[in-house]
Write an enzyme that holds these catalytic residues in place. Structure first.
Site, PDB file in Angstrom:
ATOM      1  N   HIS A 149       0.830  -1.206   0.000  1.00 20.58           N
ATOM      2  CA  HIS A 149       0.000   0.000   0.000  1.00 20.58           C
ATOM      3  C   HIS A 149       0.860   1.250   0.000  1.00 20.58           C
ATOM      4  O   HIS A 149       1.898   1.318   0.657  1.00 20.58           O
ATOM      5  CB  HIS A 149      -1.058   0.007   1.106  1.00 20.58           C
ATOM      6  CG  HIS A 149      -0.537   0.066   2.512  1.00 20.58           C
ATOM      7  ND1 HIS A 149      -0.187   1.235   3.133  1.00 20.58           N
ATOM      8  CD2 HIS A 149      -0.337  -0.915   3.427  1.00 20.58           C
ATOM      9  CE1 HIS A 149       0.202   0.971   4.381  1.00 20.58           C
ATOM     10  NE2 HIS A 149       0.140  -0.325   4.580  1.00 20.58           N
ATOM     11  N   GLU A 197      -5.104   2.051   2.288  1.00 20.11           N
ATOM     12  CA  GLU A 197      -5.178   0.802   3.069  1.00 20.11           C
ATOM     13  C   GLU A 197      -5.392   1.107   4.538  1.00 20.11           C
ATOM     14  O   GLU A 197      -6.159   0.432   5.240  1.00 20.11           O
ATOM     15  CB  GLU A 197      -3.869   0.005   2.894  1.00 20.11           C
ATOM     16  CG  GLU A 197      -3.872  -1.392   3.533  1.00 20.11           C
ATOM     17  CD  GLU A 197      -3.456  -1.422   5.006  1.00 20.11           C
ATOM     18  OE1 GLU A 197      -3.649  -2.464   5.656  1.00 20.11           O
ATOM     19  OE2 GLU A 197      -2.945  -0.387   5.513  1.00 20.11           O
ATOM     20  N   HIS A 211       3.008   2.900  12.921  1.00 24.74           N
ATOM     21  CA  HIS A 211       2.086   4.031  13.092  1.00 24.74           C
ATOM     22  C   HIS A 211       2.588   5.077  14.085  1.00 24.74           C
ATOM     23  O   HIS A 211       1.772   5.733  14.734  1.00 24.74           O
ATOM     24  CB  HIS A 211       0.693   3.522  13.515  1.00 24.74           C
ATOM     25  CG  HIS A 211       0.022   2.659  12.487  1.00 24.74           C
ATOM     26  ND1 HIS A 211      -1.260   2.184  12.614  1.00 24.74           N
ATOM     27  CD2 HIS A 211       0.459   2.187  11.285  1.00 24.74           C
ATOM     28  CE1 HIS A 211      -1.580   1.452  11.557  1.00 24.74           C
ATOM     29  NE2 HIS A 211      -0.549   1.432  10.732  1.00 24.74           N
TER      30      HIS A 211
HETATM   31 ZN   LIG Z   1      -0.456   0.490   8.888  1.00 25.62          ZN
HETATM   32 ZN   LIG Z   2       0.470  -1.443   6.341  1.00 25.50          ZN
END
Ligand SMILES: [Zn+2]
Ligand SMILES: [Zn+2]
Ligand SMILES: [Zn+2]
Ligand SMILES: [Zn+2]
Lengths: 453, 453
Positions: B266, B312, B411
């Site tokens: 992604h 995504e 993240h």
């Molecule tokens: Zn992610």
């Molecule tokens: Zn990912």
């Protein structure tokens, strides 16, 4: 070369036995961890002159009283104050993206709305100092020097030059601002803050540390050959000077209460982490050391004085004012030492004592060696705050911690309790009780050492 | 149980030799690292629907063309958009200090000036769901569940429940806000952002991830028994829906161009890091895989299609819309696979193919085993985006990466290029070229697999 002195009086065998018992108690049951836990949870950030600093001073007094120190008191100091506002930075061209930065201590603000300028890279502060003014005028100086990792932390000295002297050099050349690759050994997205030399800088400019990944980004962008433009938006403010405090706790000597073994740490911290490693661990180690010694059936011969210095981070302010205020009593301080290098295990025992007294250090080593500690050199400063005492002739000892990881966290938001290993603190306290008790109890003393120039 | 099918046609010896040559070339000279370097330096953060996302789409097309793909095109998708503003949090009582937080994706703002409330701790989202409303109404729910570290990343599933379902549960109970211990395995002072389930939540409340050290802080404060009060000041904004794109590059098949091996990653990322691990590495691995295959003297029998999915991170949006738009062509996709688990070495080869075709996977394993890869199970989803294809009967393969450290960075602002080891990427590409080339070149195919429920 250190002064010749009277021959050392060897340490008493009984005293050595007591020190050994203390060492074992420290390994088994010392709990410096609870102290640093308490300080980081109940106080947290405590930069000199802030509300957190006030809470830390109250915490330290309360804790020392609770631990059973004979005397607990504070001594006021005066500190320069500063308010940290936001610090935003972003590349605006050719590859727009945000950067992670932190204002260096007492750094200036940008004009409202920020400033945007091209960056100019320098390998180190010397390169900036030697650059022609026209290369840097109106631009943002970017000092991109990496710090080397070492157990001794010896990479810090060369790398920190950019932080201490960079803003001054940038301002003198008419730069718009300074960006500094953080003085640190990690590759995490934290900027390392810290103090700059600001006295006498006529037109201070904003000065920001970049995290290592962000310095890498700028470097990679510059390698692509196009001008790199950065926008800075920084809000800081100098405040009126105000009070802070050295907090002192004593276990008063039974025979020579006026003679003092001074063990210290600094109570203040930078404001983005909770100051667990710098210097919560040190505070906990020396407090727990004194507590263990105070639980002996009798007080040691001399006074053991724990000093939690204020405002170390902004220029050894508490130590300097302490030494100034006690100029006439310094000869009563027979030895000074400080814990201010994180929470790693002690691996080396350094001294700064007359050579004639080496036999005493050798005897101490008998009890330190089983802790994995080797004999180091006789050039110890005793720690940052202690160095001010040493410069005035006070003998010093240093229990050198393993600092391999220290500069991964130093002066970042990531200096938090989870980086402290309780077992390491036990080993530290074990070493500290040996050294502190024997120095406080021993028959002779260390004389004086030549003042540093 | 997977469908029975015609017996597998064994892979051709000559094709296996070509795959072996490709593998060795990948180990020696593949350079996926340069691609992830370029994406992180020249684009950086690229959350779906942002300016960074647009730049990423342009970057991907330009790069694919430069790498010599036969066809490069985009397919528009529609995405929900959101602007992240500041997120400040601090304990106001009993131990005032700031906290490091990050808004979870599409989280709400606080009222102007912020909100202050007591926190109430829950072991996990289930405990919150089961709590009586009066316990939480008007307060801040604090979900304090730790994630377990594992090479497979299997700790993620249980831990992420709090993030996906916590805000909804908090809002339904009338909570003022949600604080969530980050879904991550590190102990660094980074909050881990990520998506929440927000559809149909009537009165969404601010929802913030806390870094692990900050969750520890709140935990330690609560243990002291006094009410803990937190102030939140959060500025976020939902924006009108807008376009993003799946970017597609093809190496067109020489014999059956309409049949497709689809390898993906992604293109979007979260907005606080530069998306090096998630999923810049995957983007680089599949692009470099196709490039190496395109440099063979002839095209493989089938088309190798690289799809860089958009959006995504906000719910497999690009993959879902791709599958919807190509419903009638899905039977032409003989296999799907995705790289989206960081930049660790591949250690396991999973499949989702009919059992009758296991012999083909076994033959692939002959070339994968020397890379340190073991045969896994037949329950592969092929990766997050691929799972949407698998749910529609498309066979899948999965080259499982070592994810031991993945959730240290996932993240967070700390997902940056320095976490990527170029040597690991070479090993990844070596595995990918073997799998992708053989699937595109082989005589037979894998048939269909039962759609997932
Ligand atoms: Zn992610
Ligand atoms: Zn990912
Ligand atoms: Zn320090
Ligand atoms: Zn410091």
């Amino acid at each position: 070369v250190l002064m010749a002195s009277v021959h050392a009086v060897p340490l008493d065998k009984e005293d050595l036995s007591v020190a050994e018992v203390l060492r074992e108690r420290a390994l088994e049951s010392s709990d410096a961890y609870s102290l640093v836990e308490s300080l980081t949870v109940e106080v947290g950030p405590r930069r000199a002159g802030t509300e957190g600093d006030k809470r830390a001073v109250a915490w330290a007094q309360q804790k020392m009283k609770k631990l059973g120190f004979d005397r607990v008191y504070t001594e006021q100091i005066d500190v320069k104050r500063w308010a940290r506002g936001h610090a935003h930075a972003e590349v605006t061209a050719p590859y727009p993206q945000p950067l992670v930065v932190s204002s260096l201590g007492y750094g200036a603000a940008t004009p409202k709305g920020g400033l945007t300028a091209e960056i100019v890279e320098f390998a180190d502060v010397e390169a900036l100092i030697n650059a022609p003014e026209k290369k840097i005028k109106g631009k943002i100086a970017f000092i991109n020097k990496r710090m080397e990792r070492a157990r001794t932390g010896e990479g810090y000295g060369p790398a920190v030059q950019g932080r201490s002297r960079g803003m001054r050099a940038a301002a003198e050349k008419g730069a718009a601002a300074l960006l500094l690759r953080s003085v640190g050994t990690d590759s995490d997205r934290f900027a390392h803050t810290g103090m700059m030399s600001i006295d006498g800088v006529e037109n201070p400019v904003p000065a920001l540390a970049l995290s290592a990944p962000d310095a890498n980004l700028l470097e990679a962008m510059l390698e692509r050959g196009k001008p790199v433009e950065v926008k800075l938006d920084v809000e800081n403010q100098r405040l009126a000077d105000g009070p802070s405090f050295n907090v002192v706790g004593e276990v008063v000597g039974r025979e020579k209460p006026e003679e003092v073994v001074l063990i210290g740490a600094h109570l203040d911290s930078w404001d983005e982490g909770t100051g667990a490693l710098d210097d919560g661990a040190g505070v906990a180690i020396v407090m727990e050391t004194a507590r263990l010694i105070s639980e002996l059936p009798q007080r040691p011969r001399r006074t053991l004085r724990v000093v939690l210095f204020g405002a170390e981070e902004i220029g050894l302010v508490g130590a300097r004012q302490y030494v100034d205020a006690h100029k006439d009593d310094l000869d009563k301080i027979i030895m000074v030492s400080e814990s201010d290098f994180g929470a790693g295990k002690v691996w080396r025992f350094d001294t700064r004592i007359p050579e004639s007294k080496f036999a005493i250090a050798d005897q101490m080593m008998q009890l330190l060696a089983p802790l994995g500690i080797e004999r180091g050199n006789n050039e110890s400063s005793g720690g940052p705050d202690s160095s001010v005492f040493v410069a005035n002739g006070v003998p010093a000892m240093g229990l050198y911690q393993d600092g391999t990881d220290y500069f991964d966290y130093h002066h970042t938001p990531n200096d938090t309790l989870d980086k402290v290993d309780p077992e390491n603190l036990k080993q530290n306290v074990a070493a500290w009780v040996v050294m502190s008790f024997l120095a406080a109890e021993m028959e002779g003393d260390f004389g004086r050492v030549p003042a540093e120039h």
